[in-house]
Design a protein around this motif. Structure first.
Motif: not given
Length: 495
Positions: A79-81, A100-105, A165-167, A242-250
């Motif tokens: 899901a993170a990817h 996803t942004l964290g995994a890319l970084a 793989g693409l990410l 709260f954690l769910l809201s933070v993860l979906y903030l972007p």
């Protein structure tokens, strides 16, 4: 003795000592590649497992199981990817963007560090790092998808292989290019105006995202009571929300960006747009507490934000070139970059959300990209055209070339005029020589009469008679005539 020492004292090591060093360097290279392959996987998997552990420990009426957390971390990693999951046969495509942004970084930083440790100075040398990270992510996603078959949470193996793989390929390429100096090479080969347009487009996209974040923050702050009522009294449930809201903030910021530019977004039956509104049910998540309940007449005033963004892009490009057409072309490149960014963000922010009343969550990607392009190009071109120069001055080299060309033309014209004048004078001289033939000077009549009288008196004294007028031609031929040639005097004769 010194000569022998010079010949025998060599700084090169024996061959037997060099071979272990070569093997050691190869082993070090393998270790670096293995660390680059498994480092992001282990770190990402551990981060997902940690989040699930916190949720499990804080939730009420749950029993913590380490095995269950480790097994659930696999679908969480997918899901993170951005791999679409199936929950009991129901699709889950709205996946959080923050992981996803964290995994890319993480993948980009790992690739950059591995390329630096291996001493890669060109993309060709770093190709092994790129292939290792990309292949590891793709294979790991495929393994998780196969292991999840038959469980409540499933994933398509092909999607689980391709998307991570693409990410990873995009992230590792971004990390390698800066380490290998590729941006400078690309900057030398690309059109400078196009490169300025890309930078201005990145600036415009960042400003639009900031506008969306500002609108979302203000809407949430104004609806704080509604947001607070969504939290449950239990700490575990509140922490999970709260954690769910933070993860979906972007995702929420991207939806607000689409709203600010005009097209809006939709959650199931709910549709929120700048010029239209249709009510519907929404999930009880604090992140959505700021959603409006009806349309407001002042919403179109928010269109000043994307318009100001376009003005900012045009102002930043007002001095890129003296030609207004080139400035407008650069603004168009910036608009294309912004449109592409809106397509990527909109595609990753929406998706399926089960089969219930909240399905689907979508951002109109096509309309949003076109509208964002227009918001950048129209005001940006206007500002870039009128705020910049209109009569492009010629560069100094061109001025020198033009001056030299003009001087050469003046010299050529002067030489041609002199040549024509000399030709005319020579022609006049020739005509004068042809027409002005030398004439014998005429003796005055008085001198001629005196000479004739003197000759007559002399002839009379000597008794010489004057010859007749009719002199035979033979006589003139015998005597040869009395004509003179130039300045030669006639020969004297005895009388």
């Amino acid at each position: 003795m010194p000569i022998m020492d010079l010949l025998t004292d060599s700084r090169e090591e024996p061959v037997s000592d060099l071979e272990p060093d070569v093997e050691l360097s190869r082993a070090a290279r393998v270790r670096v590649l293995l660390a680059a392959a498994f480092g992001p996987l282990v770190t990402g998997y551990a981060a997902v497992a940690t989040v699930l552990t916190l949720v499990t420990l804080t939730a009420e009426r749950t029993v913590f199981s380490g095995t269950g957390v480790l097994l659930a971390a696999g679908p969480g990693w997918l899901a993170a990817h951005q791999v679409r999951l199936g929950l009991g046969g129901h699709p889950l495509g709205v996946l959080p963007l923050l992981p996803t942004l964290g995994a890319l970084a993480l993948a980009a930083r790992t690739a950059s560090g591995a390329a630096a440790r291996l001493g890669c100075r060109s993309p060709r040398e770093a190709l092994s790092v790129f292939a290792t990270i990309t292949g590891a992510h793709a294979l790991f996603g495929l393994v998780i998808a196969f292991c999840a078959q038959g469980s409540p949470v499933t994933a398509n193996p092909l999607v689980a292989f391709a998307v991570p793989g693409l990410l990873a390929a995009a992230a590792s390429a971004a990390g390698i290019v800066r380490c290998c100096g590729l941006p400078d090479v690309v900057a030398e080969r690309l059109d400078p105006l196009a490169l300025r347009g890309v930078r201005a487009g990145a600036l415009g996209l960042a400003v639009l995202v900031a506008c969306g974040a500002a609108v979302f923050t203000v809407a949430t702050a104004l609806s704080w009571r509604t947001v607070a009522d969504m939290y449950e009294p239990a700490f575990g449930s509140s922490f999970g929300l709260f954690l769910l809201s933070v993860l979906y903030l972007p995702n929420a910021v991207t939806a607000a960006l689409s709203f600010v530019t005009g097209p809006g977004f939709s959650v199931g039956d709910l549709t929120v747009g700048m010029f239209g509104y249709r009510g519907g049910a929404v999930p009880g998540v604090p992140l959505l507490g700021g959603l409006p309940e009806h349309h407001a007449a002042w919403w179109p005033a928010l269109l000043a934000l994307p318009a100001a963004t376009g003005v900012l892009v045009g102002w930043s490009l007002r001095k890129v070139d003296a030609d207004p057409a080139q400035r407008i072309r650069t603004v168009a490149v910036a608009g294309a970059v912004v449109a592409l960014g809106c397509v990527l963000l909109g595609s990753l922010s929406g998706g399926r959300l089960g089969d219930g009343p909240f399905d689907p969550v979508s951002v109109p990607v096509g309309v949003a990209s076109v509208v964002a392009f227009c918001w950048i190009v129209i005001p940006g071109s206007f500002v870039a055209f009128f705020a910049g120069e209109h009569e492009p001055p010629a560069p100094p080299e061109a001025l020198e070339d033009n001056q030299a060309f003009e001087d050469a033309e003046e010299v050529d014209v002067a030489e041609a005029a002199e040549a024509v004048q000399e030709l005319e004078e020579s022609e006049e001289d020739e005509e004068t020589e042809d027409t002005d033939e030398p004439e014998e000077p005429e003796e005055p009549e008085a001198e001629l009469d005196a000479d004739a009288e003197f000759e007559a008196e002399a002839d009379a004294e000597l008794g010489v008679e004057e010859p007749a007028d009719d002199v035979p031609e033979d006589a003139e031929a015998v005597t040869g005539g009395t004509e003179t040639c130039g300045d030669v005097e006639p020969a004297e004769t005895d009388r």
